[in-house]
Motif scaffolding. Structure first.
Motif, short mmCIF file in Angstrom:
data_model
loop_
_atom_site.label_atom_id
_atom_site.label_comp_id
_atom_site.label_asym_id
_atom_site.label_seq_id
_atom_site.Cartn_x
_atom_site.Cartn_y
_atom_site.Cartn_z
N ASN A 1 22.24 -4.80 2.97
CA ASN A 1 22.76 -5.14 4.29
C ASN A 1 22.41 -6.59 4.66
O ASN A 1 23.21 -7.29 5.26
CB ASN A 1 22.27 -4.16 5.36
CG ASN A 1 20.76 -4.17 5.51
OD1 ASN A 1 20.02 -4.41 4.55
ND2 ASN A 1 20.30 -3.88 6.71
N GLN B 1 24.77 -8.90 2.75
CA GLN B 1 26.09 -8.96 3.36
C GLN B 1 26.10 -9.90 4.57
O GLN B 1 27.02 -10.70 4.72
CB GLN B 1 26.54 -7.55 3.81
CG GLN B 1 27.10 -6.70 2.71
CD GLN B 1 27.55 -5.35 3.27
OE1 GLN B 1 26.91 -4.78 4.16
NE2 GLN B 1 28.66 -4.85 2.73
N ILE B 2 25.10 -9.80 5.40
CA ILE B 2 25.01 -10.66 6.59
C ILE B 2 24.94 -12.13 6.17
O ILE B 2 25.65 -12.98 6.72
CB ILE B 2 23.78 -10.28 7.45
CG1 ILE B 2 23.97 -8.90 8.06
CG2 ILE B 2 23.50 -11.33 8.52
CD1 ILE B 2 22.73 -8.32 8.70
#
Length: 170
Positions: free
Chosen positions: A157, A160-161
């Motif tokens: 995650n 992805q950010i």
């Protein structure tokens, strides 16, 4: 805490088998090779290394020092032994961290113990240098050169950010 190694240069040169053949051609090459070995050790271990060479028999020799490949190289002056120069160096360094003196000299060992330093024989130091080199080679001989990348250690995650941010897609 910082670690310092103060090496009695000629003591090590006469003790290590790496120098047996080189000694026949003069000590200049031995000094250069020792400084190279010590610079690799310092880089891999993160320690500061100083090497002292005895020049007390050199006529009109003055005490001097230079930095070669990150290693402080000291030459004693005429009439001063490497041992007495080592004692002065150890006295200054013992306030800054842990000091190890590499020597076989028994008298020197007693004095440096009194100044808060530890003694390592040239043979023990050679084993430590070899182990440090071997451990250091592991980092350079990885199968996948990207193995140590930070992105591989981040949770998906977060990756992805960061990827959206990198591409300008907030």
């Amino acid at each position: 805490m910082q670690e310092f190694y103060v090496v009695d240069g000629y003591n090590v040169i006469h003790a290590w088998p790496e120098f047996n053949e080189l000694k026949d051609n003069g000590l200049d090459h031995c000094r250069d090779k020792l400084v190279d070995i010590l610079s690799n050790f310092a880089a891999l271990s993160g320690s500061q290394v100083k090497v002292v060479f005895d020049a007390h028999l050199v006529k009109k020799g003055i005490e001097r020092w230079e930095i070669i490949n990150g290693i402080e190289v000291f030459y004693s002056q005429e009439g001063e032994t490497a041992d007495s120069l080592i004692e002065r160096i150890v006295g200054d360094l013992s306030k800054l961290g842990t000091v190890y003196v590499v020597t076989f000299d028994w008298d020197e060992q007693r004095i440096i113990f009194g100044r808060g330093a530890y003694r390592i024989t040239p043979k023990e130091f050679l084993a430590q240098v070899r182990k440090t080199n071997k451990d250091g080679q592991k980092n350079f001989n990885k199968q996948d050169p990207t193995e140590g990348y930070l992105e591989d250690k981040l949770p998906p995650n977060i990756r992805q950010i960061l990827e959206k941010w990198r591409r300008g897609k907030n």
